[in-house]
Scaffold this active site. Sequence first.
Site: not given
Ligand code: IMP
Length: 447
Positions: A163, A32-33, A59-60, A247, A149, A35-37
Amino acid sequence: MDSGRVAGVSEMAVIEGPGVPVTCVIGLQWGDEAKGKIVDLLTPQHQIVVRYQGGSNAGHTVVAGGQSFKLSLVPSGIFRPEVQCVVAGGVVLNPGSLIDEIDGLTGRGVAVGANLIVSDRAHVVLPWHVEEDRLMERLIGGGEAIGTTLRGIGPCYRDKMGRSTAVRLGDMYRDDFQDRVRRIAETKRHILAGLGASADEIALDADEIFRRYRGYAERLEPHVADTTAYLLDAVEAGKRILFEGAQGSLLDIDHGTFPFVTSSNSSGVGVSSGSGVPGRYVDKMIGVVKAYTTRVGGGPFPTEQDNEIGRHIREVGNEYGTVTRRPRRCGWFDAVAARYTARLGGVDVLAVMLLDVLSALPELQVCTAYELDGRRITDFPSHVDDLRRVVPVYETLPGWQQDITTVRKMGDLPRKARQYLDRLSQLVGRPVAIVSVGPDREQTILA
Ligand code: IMP
């Protein structure tokens, strides 16, 4: 999209000269830094934009042509018809979600055709993955749950590594696909039962799943390609490629705050495994950080401010998850963590985002080191228990307490804001090339 609005694109040559054709944008914190921008800003100078890891957990929001779009799997380059978008093999793909995203885009006038290709090597998220994700989190519970998520990301990557119960996109076009789904469903019934699923949850209708996924396969067929071959041809031909990390590096499966991580290589190391493009072709690594730190989900977060400061940052920065809407945990900038991930990613320059969110605060703290068992350390601990026990060592810097959202040049930032950026840069050991002072493209300062 109004490309005429792109802030200072010509000036971006400073970052992206013609001799720098392959760029990668990665997050250096827990995701959530914004990055999309940065990806959106850099896209006009690239011919190809590539997603290479993660899945619908990312998601962005992209504002294009005055409309707001939520994207998860489709690279944001899709708004520029001349850009080729690639979803590479390291991504785990929920085909239903991808189709919804494509329909959402085409329904609002964004052309999605040959400009989007998806790897036949990408692993497919199936209904049992989402169930397993939910059941596993429930079973573990409390402070040990990862706080995922719930998009089935971990279970899909687990099957990839295991596998025998995995399905890749290319498998959905094979004659044995129905048999394969039946066989895997049988195994999954046992797994779901072991995770405490109810009878309803275990009653997987393999033939219904097969029909649904065959339908998805037909819909996606025009987009499916060998993206590895495509990208290798592209780098060898000197095409300008932008790799878009999802991420953040601290969520990296190998190098992040394990086990509170995602299941892919979300740090710089994921580019080549996820896309097939050797790391030696990447000319520029841009590390994106927020001017503070956030985290969503479980796991240690040394500089977390579970207090008024954290609440202030959350409200001013609108720190709520794009995918899950969960409130994000907020805290001070952690230079120990960012230095670690900048080194890990071979980062050349930093993009510091959301600097404006800190504007009202009279004083800012930056974590410069940790105390662990009475010792001062600056290396990021490899074990989560150590990270839980560290005490951050802070340096206090004065806030600027001025609106900076209209500033467009580094020299026009308040002196104290520049001091803050200089200190972050010094501590992380990388120059700051981009500073963001608001969500719009124009609200960007190029150093
Ligand atoms: P997962 O990727 O759904 O398995 O979640 C694992 C960890 O990564 C959890 O702490 C989520 O909140 C975090 N996480 C997954 N995707 C994102 C993202 O796009 N932004 C921030 N945290 C994420």
